[in-house]
Scaffold this motif. Structure first.
Motif, short mmCIF file in Angstrom:
data_model
loop_
_atom_site.label_atom_id
_atom_site.label_comp_id
_atom_site.label_asym_id
_atom_site.label_seq_id
_atom_site.Cartn_x
_atom_site.Cartn_y
_atom_site.Cartn_z
N ILE A 189 34.43 110.13 -80.74
CA ILE A 189 33.89 108.82 -80.72
C ILE A 189 32.63 108.71 -80.14
N VAL A 190 32.06 108.25 -81.01
CA VAL A 190 30.40 108.03 -80.08
C VAL A 190 30.15 106.40 -79.90
N PHE A 191 31.14 106.06 -79.27
CA PHE A 191 31.08 104.86 -78.49
C PHE A 191 29.70 103.57 -78.43
N GLY A 192 28.72 104.96 -77.32
CA GLY A 192 27.80 104.13 -76.78
C GLY A 192 27.63 104.63 -76.28
N SER A 193 26.01 104.48 -75.24
CA SER A 193 25.28 105.11 -73.89
C SER A 193 23.96 104.24 -73.99
N GLU A 211 25.64 113.81 -82.75
CA GLU A 211 25.84 112.93 -82.30
C GLU A 211 27.51 113.15 -82.36
N ASP A 212 27.87 113.75 -83.05
CA ASP A 212 29.41 113.96 -83.08
C ASP A 212 30.00 114.72 -82.69
N LEU A 213 28.91 115.71 -82.14
CA LEU A 213 29.18 117.03 -81.61
C LEU A 213 29.72 116.44 -79.59
N GLN A 214 28.60 115.84 -79.85
CA GLN A 214 28.30 115.32 -78.52
C GLN A 214 28.94 114.57 -77.84
N GLY A 215 29.51 113.29 -78.68
CA GLY A 215 29.67 112.43 -78.69
C GLY A 215 28.90 110.80 -78.15
N VAL A 219 20.76 112.07 -80.69
CA VAL A 219 20.48 112.58 -79.94
C VAL A 219 20.41 113.82 -80.82
N GLY A 220 20.07 113.94 -81.76
CA GLY A 220 19.17 114.30 -82.56
C GLY A 220 18.34 114.44 -83.50
N ALA A 221 17.92 114.65 -84.06
CA ALA A 221 16.31 114.77 -84.90
C ALA A 221 16.11 112.82 -84.30
N ALA A 222 15.89 111.88 -85.75
CA ALA A 222 16.09 111.03 -84.86
C ALA A 222 16.17 110.57 -83.71
N GLY A 223 17.13 110.67 -82.79
CA GLY A 223 17.21 110.23 -81.51
C GLY A 223 15.48 110.69 -81.01
N GLU A 224 15.68 112.02 -81.23
CA GLU A 224 14.40 112.46 -80.31
C GLU A 224 13.32 111.14 -81.27
N LEU A 225 13.07 110.93 -81.45
CA LEU A 225 11.60 110.06 -82.34
C LEU A 225 12.79 108.37 -81.68
#
Ligand code: URA
Length: 351
Positions: A189-193, A211-215, A219-225
């Protein structure tokens, strides 16, 4: 024009159209609704009889049928461009039935003038300039009234005795969620951070593979941006809070489906109620349409200040969309500059 006329008090046809849709929605929702600031509510009440007659539902529209203009949370076929993570064909969005709705604030048009600089979000931009027309005047006024719980609203998950829940309470209430079918394919579950007391919250669509892997969201490419965007605004990722409309990864990064959004949405609302940020940035159509219960395409919503439960909300493009359409970074940057202004930041400062 008479000074008491609706035109004098709520000028412009766009505003009147918003009111009309409200009235129709209220009618459809049989009075379950409406949370706007007290001053606007009083004004609306004063004007209701004349607005009702002015915008009476045509005989051809039964109360059961959707309103003719942008039916409440209607299905919208948007170009893939409006989507965030998902690559699959767009699915219609539906709002959860029977939930209370925050009043849609009049949008500001036209949106932003050409942005100052640095649409690539690679470093702090050089200067801040924004035309007065793009200032968040209306939401600023609404914020003079403290956010209040919607009357008749369903209790927020995690809330005890009608109090605002804490983020921890919301997370505990979510538990090992099995409320929708997304639970079957998720790893986490990716609740929020981020900062539970953040003044600024970013809401995305739903977790992708990383995101699913890390929760952890984004954190992926969109996250980097997104991280670059946040830093270009003069914040650190840890200063803000980041979450999604749905907390579990839709398989193959498809769009979240209406029942999935419906199951998860109370938790998003509870998260925002717990944090009480000053500004929410809605990233992409799912975040903007879900929170605002407005089916307007993100291409039209973006850049216009709105109000969500008394909180200023800026709809903008999803970072995944910006990765696919870098030319739109310029517009997204203009939207973020407007947000920076609320925090007294300018594109040259890194407070
Ligand atoms: N896209 C989203 O909308 N959310 C994430 O957490 C990652 C990508």
């Amino acid at each position: 024009m008479n000074d008491d006329s609706p035109e004098a008090s709520l000028d412009m046809s766009a505003v009147l159209e918003d009111v009309r849709r409200h009235l129709l929605w209220q009618e459809d929702a049989a009075g379950r609704v409406l949370m706007i600031d007290a001053k606007a509510a009083a004004e609306l009440q004063r004007l209701t009889p004349s607005l009702r007659s002015r915008f009476a539902r045509p005989a051809s529209e039964s109360p059961q049928s959707p309103a003719p203009v942008e039916p409440r949370p209607a299905a919208v076929a948007e170009p893939a461009a409006d989507r965030g993570v998902a690559q699959a064909p767009t699915r219609p969005m539906e709002a959860p039935a029977g939930a209370p709705v925050a009043a849609a604030a009049p949008t500001q048009r036209p949106p932003a003038p050409p942005p100052a600089a640095r649409p690539g979000f690679s470093s702090p931009p050089a200067s801040a300039s924004r035309a007065p027309s793009a200032r968040p005047a209306a939401p600023g006024m609404l914020l003079d009234v403290p956010p209040q719980p919607s009357p008749g609203a369903a209790p927020l998950p995690g809330a005890v005795d009608g109090e605002r829940p804490t983020l921890d309470q919301v997370r505990r209430e979510l538990g090992d969620c099995r409320r929708c079918k997304l639970c079957t394919g998720r790893k986490n579950i990716v609740f929020g951070s981020g900062n539970p007391r953040a003044q600024l919250v970013f809401v995305g669509e739903g977790p992708g593979e990383n995101e699913d892997l890390q929760g952890v969201p984004f954190v992926g490419a969109a996250g980097e941006l997104l991280t670059k965007m946040i830093e270009a605004m003069g914040f650190r990722r840890d200063d803000v809070y980041i979450c999604n409309v749905v907390k579990c990864r839709p398989p193959g990064n498809r769009n979240p489906e209406p029942d999935e959004i419906q199951a998860c949405e109370p938790f998003l609302r509870a998260q925002l109620a717990a944090i009480q940020p000053k500004v929410v940035v809605a990233l992409g159509k799912f975040a903007a349409q879900t929170l605002l219960r407005d089916s307007t395409p993100i291409t039209r919503m973006r850049g216009n200040w709105r109000v969500y439960e008394g909180i200023q909300l800026m709809p903008t493009f999803h970072p995944a969309y910006l990765l696919r359409n870098p030319a739109e970074k310029r517009n997204a940057w203009a939207d973020l500059q407007a947000v920076m202004k609320v925090f007294g930041k300018n594109p040259g400062s890194r407070a």
